[in-house]
Design a protein around this motif. Structure first.
Motif, PDB file in Angstrom:
ATOM      1  N   SER A 202       0.796  -1.237   0.000  1.00  0.00           N
ATOM      2  CA  SER A 202       0.000   0.000   0.000  1.00  0.00           C
ATOM      3  C   SER A 202       0.824   1.279   0.000  1.00  0.00           C
ATOM      4  O   SER A 202       0.346   2.333   0.412  1.00  0.00           O
ATOM      5  CB  SER A 202      -0.982   0.011   1.188  1.00  0.00           C
ATOM      6  OG  SER A 202      -1.917  -1.035   1.059  1.00  0.00           O
ATOM      7  N   GLY A 203       2.078   1.190  -0.450  1.00  0.00           N
ATOM      8  CA  GLY A 203       2.853   2.407  -0.680  1.00  0.00           C
ATOM      9  C   GLY A 203       3.514   2.983   0.547  1.00  0.00           C
ATOM     10  O   GLY A 203       3.945   2.260   1.453  1.00  0.00           O
ATOM     11  N   SER A 204       3.573   4.311   0.593  1.00  0.00           N
ATOM     12  CA  SER A 204       4.340   5.024   1.623  1.00  0.00           C
ATOM     13  C   SER A 204       3.544   5.131   2.921  1.00  0.00           C
ATOM     14  O   SER A 204       2.747   6.053   3.103  1.00  0.00           O
ATOM     15  CB  SER A 204       4.722   6.424   1.116  1.00  0.00           C
ATOM     16  OG  SER A 204       5.521   6.332  -0.036  1.00  0.00           O
ATOM     17  N   LEU A 205       3.775   4.201   3.815  1.00  0.00           N
ATOM     18  CA  LEU A 205       3.154   4.218   5.131  1.00  0.00           C
ATOM     19  C   LEU A 205       4.247   4.254   6.191  1.00  0.00           C
ATOM     20  O   LEU A 205       5.308   3.676   6.017  1.00  0.00           O
ATOM     21  CB  LEU A 205       2.279   2.968   5.331  1.00  0.00           C
ATOM     22  CG  LEU A 205       1.074   2.831   4.390  1.00  0.00           C
ATOM     23  CD1 LEU A 205       0.427   1.463   4.570  1.00  0.00           C
ATOM     24  CD2 LEU A 205       0.065   3.945   4.640  1.00  0.00           C
ATOM     25  N   SER A 206       3.963   4.922   7.288  1.00  0.00           N
ATOM     26  CA  SER A 206       4.979   5.089   8.331  1.00  0.00           C
ATOM     27  C   SER A 206       5.253   3.803   9.094  1.00  0.00           C
ATOM     28  O   SER A 206       6.375   3.562   9.540  1.00  0.00           O
ATOM     29  CB  SER A 206       4.551   6.187   9.305  1.00  0.00           C
ATOM     30  OG  SER A 206       3.296   5.866   9.899  1.00  0.00           O
ATOM     31  N   LEU A 207       4.228   2.946   9.240  1.00  0.00           N
ATOM     32  CA  LEU A 207       4.381   1.733  10.046  1.00  0.00           C
ATOM     33  C   LEU A 207       3.538   0.607   9.456  1.00  0.00           C
ATOM     34  O   LEU A 207       2.316   0.742   9.323  1.00  0.00           O
ATOM     35  CB  LEU A 207       3.954   2.003  11.492  1.00  0.00           C
ATOM     36  CG  LEU A 207       4.113   0.858  12.494  1.00  0.00           C
ATOM     37  CD1 LEU A 207       5.578   0.503  12.677  1.00  0.00           C
ATOM     38  CD2 LEU A 207       3.485   1.229  13.838  1.00  0.00           C
ATOM     39  N   VAL A 208       4.194  -0.484   9.069  1.00  0.00           N
ATOM     40  CA  VAL A 208       3.512  -1.659   8.522  1.00  0.00           C
ATOM     41  C   VAL A 208       4.063  -2.898   9.220  1.00  0.00           C
ATOM     42  O   VAL A 208       5.279  -3.028   9.376  1.00  0.00           O
ATOM     43  CB  VAL A 208       3.723  -1.785   6.995  1.00  0.00           C
ATOM     44  CG1 VAL A 208       3.036  -3.046   6.469  1.00  0.00           C
ATOM     45  CG2 VAL A 208       3.197  -0.560   6.267  1.00  0.00           C
ATOM     46  N   ILE A 209       3.172  -3.812   9.626  1.00  0.00           N
ATOM     47  CA  ILE A 209       3.583  -5.024  10.326  1.00  0.00           C
ATOM     48  C   ILE A 209       3.092  -6.237   9.541  1.00  0.00           C
ATOM     49  O   ILE A 209       1.894  -6.389   9.287  1.00  0.00           O
ATOM     50  CB  ILE A 209       3.030  -5.066  11.763  1.00  0.00           C
ATOM     51  CG1 ILE A 209       3.472  -3.820  12.533  1.00  0.00           C
ATOM     52  CG2 ILE A 209       3.501  -6.330  12.487  1.00  0.00           C
ATOM     53  CD1 ILE A 209       2.822  -3.674  13.890  1.00  0.00           C
ATOM     54  N   LEU A 210       4.029  -7.097   9.152  1.00  0.00           N
ATOM     55  CA  LEU A 210       3.709  -8.341   8.469  1.00  0.00           C
ATOM     56  C   LEU A 210       3.829  -9.482   9.474  1.00  0.00           C
ATOM     57  O   LEU A 210       4.873  -9.640  10.122  1.00  0.00           O
ATOM     58  CB  LEU A 210       4.670  -8.596   7.306  1.00  0.00           C
ATOM     59  CG  LEU A 210       4.571  -7.726   6.055  1.00  0.00           C
ATOM     60  CD1 LEU A 210       5.083  -6.316   6.307  1.00  0.00           C
ATOM     61  CD2 LEU A 210       5.368  -8.338   4.909  1.00  0.00           C
ATOM     62  N   ASN A 211       2.785 -10.269   9.607  1.00  0.00           N
ATOM     63  CA  ASN A 211       2.772 -11.387  10.551  1.00  0.00           C
ATOM     64  C   ASN A 211       2.633 -12.706   9.796  1.00  0.00           C
ATOM     65  O   ASN A 211       1.698 -12.879   8.996  1.00  0.00           O
ATOM     66  CB  ASN A 211       1.610 -11.247  11.532  1.00  0.00           C
ATOM     67  CG  ASN A 211       1.775 -10.048  12.447  1.00  0.00           C
ATOM     68  OD1 ASN A 211       2.509 -10.101  13.427  1.00  0.00           O
ATOM     69  ND2 ASN A 211       1.095  -8.960  12.115  1.00  0.00           N
TER      70      ASN A 211
END
Length: 360
Positions: free
Chosen positions: A279-288
Motif C-alpha cells: 500500500s505504498g508510503s506508510l509510516s508503520l507496517v507489520i507483516l505477521n
C-alpha cells in the motif's frame, strides 16, 4: 506585411488569453505525480507584499493550456535537436530513464547516520543484532557509459559502513545491475531481487522459501521518471511474486489502524502502480507470518524500496515491522514498536541517504 504580422500576433495573444481563462484547470498532474498550484487568494495584503504575483506566476505555469504537450516539445527539442545530455538532470540511456545524482553529499550522509545512531542508542540493546545495507541508485549503473556525472558509489558505501560502526554491513550492490530496475521508475523490480532477499536473509541468520509464483499486471506501468522526462518512451511491465506462505500472513497498517493486503490491486490500477506493494508510503507496517517455523522477528527501517522486498523476506520470520522515519518521528517509536528480541535492519537507497533532509 507588418500589419499582417501585428494582426496575427494579436490573434494568437487573444486566443492564448481566452484559452487560459476558459479552459478547465487540472488540479493534479498524473505525469508529474504532484498537485498543481491553485489560484492564489486575491487579498490586499497579498498584493502589497508581492505574494499574490509570486503565487500567480506558479499557478499560471502549472495551468497553462496544453502544458503537457509543451513539456514534451521542450524535452524532445533539448535532447534531439540541441543534443543536450539531460533535461533538467533527467536523462535517457539504453532505454532507461535516470536522474543525475551528483555530487556526494557528506553532510547529508552524516545527518542520516546521526538519526540512525539516535535510534540505536535510544531503543536498542546488546540483545538486538543490527544490520545495514545500501541500495544503489540505477544511475550507478548507467552514468559511466552514458557520460553523465555520478558520485563515487563505492566511496559512499564505504563511508556509510564506517560511520555506522554499530551495524554489520551486508553488501548487495554486486548483485544488482541496471536491468534489475524499472526503466521509467526509481525502484527495483521485485522479481529481480530474489537473490538480494536471500543474501540479506542468509547474513541475518534465516532462510527463505524458494516457492515463488510470478504474476504480471495487465496494464502498462509508467514510473515517476516518465513524467519528469516528458519524453515519448515505452512503458514498463510490472510483475510481482507470491508464495504459499502469503496465505498464512496478515498485514497491519499501523498508520491507519487497519488490516491491509500484501498487494493492493486498487493502487496497482492507480496513479502509481508501485504503491501496490504494501500500500505504498506508510509510516508503520507489520507483516505477521502465522506459520513461521520459529519466533524470529525483524524490524526494518526503510524507504519505498523496502515495500517490495519485505514480502520476499516474510517466509523467514514470524513478524517483520517496517518503519519509515520520513513520516514518523523517531522520538515516538517506543509507543508503537517493540524492540525486544528483534533483529534490526537499516535498508536505504542512496537517493534518500544523499538527501537525508527527508528523514525526521
Amino acid at each position: 506585411m507588418k500589419k499582417v504580422t501585428c494582426i496575427l500576433f494579436a490573434v494568437f495573444l487573444a486566443a492564448g488569453f481566452l484559452l487560459c481563462v476558459f479552459l478547465p484547470k487540472a488540479q493534479y498532474s498524473d505525469s508529474e505525480r504532484r498537485k498543481l498550484a491553485s489560484m492564489p487568494t486575491f487579498q490586499a495584503q497579498n498584493i502589497w507584499n508581492g505574494r499574490f504575483m509570486t503565487d500567480f506566476e506558479t499557478y499560471a505555469v502549472d495551468t497553462f493550456p496544453f502544458r503537457t504537450a509543451f513539456r514534451t516539445l521542450k524535452a524532445v527539442t533539448a535532447t534531439n535537436v540541441f543534443f543536450k545530455k539531460d533535461n533538467n538532470d533527467i536523462y535517457v540511456s539504453d532505454g532507461f530513464i535516470a536522474a543525475v545524482e551528483y555530487p556526494f553529499n557528506e553532510d547529508s550522509l552524516n545527518r542520516a547516520v546521526k538519526r540512525f545512531r539516535y535510534i540505536y542508542e535510544t531503543y536498542l540493546t546488546k540483545n538486538n543484532k543490527v544490520f545495514l545495507s545500501i541500495i544503489p541508485d540505477k544511475n550507478c549503473f548507467l552514468a559511466k557509459d552514458s557520460g553523465h556525472l555520478s558520485m563515487d558509489y563505492r566511496e559512499f558505501e564505504e563511508q556509510m559502513k564506517q560511520k555506522m560502526d554499530f551495524a554489520q554491513y551486508i553488501s548487495i550492490s554486486e548483485l544488482l545491475e541496471k536491468d534489475d530496475y524499472y526503466k521509467t521508475d526509481t525502484h527495483w523490480r521485485q522479481e529481480k531481487i530474489i537473490d538480494v532477499a536471500e543474501r540479506l536473509a542468509q547474513n541475518m541468520g534465516t532462510t527463505l522459501s524458494s516457492n515463488y509464483k510470478l504474476h504480471t499486471l495487465t496494464h502498462d506501468f509508467y514510473g515517476v521518471y516518465y513524467g519528469q522526462a516528458a519524453l515519448p518512451l515505452e512503458s514498463d511491465v510490472l510483475q510481482y511474486v507470491t508464495q504459499d506462505v502469503f496465505d498464512e500472513c496478515y498485514v497491519y497498517d499501523g498508520q491507519n489502524n487497519k488490516e491491509i493486503t500484501m498487494y493492493d490491486m486498487e493502487k496497482a490500477a492507480g496513479r502509481d502502480p508501485y504503491e501496490m506493494f504494501l500500500s505504498g508510503s506508510l509510516s508503520l507496517v507489520i507483516l505477521n507470518n502465522l506459520k513461521a517455523q520459529e519466533d524470529k522477528k525483524l524490524i526494518v527501517f526503510r524507504d519505498s524500496f523496502g515495500s517490495s522486498i519485505a514480502p520476499l523476506l516474510i517466509s523467514g520470520y514470524s513478524q517483520i515491522t517496517l518503519v519509515d522515519i520520513r513520516y514518523i518521528q523517531p522520538d515516538y517509536l517506543g509507543q508503537f514498536v517493540h524492540f525486544d528480541n528483534c533483529d534490526v535492519l537499516f535498508l536505504y537507497s542512496t537517493l534518500v541517504l544523499n538527501n537525508s533532509e527527508t528523514l525526521k
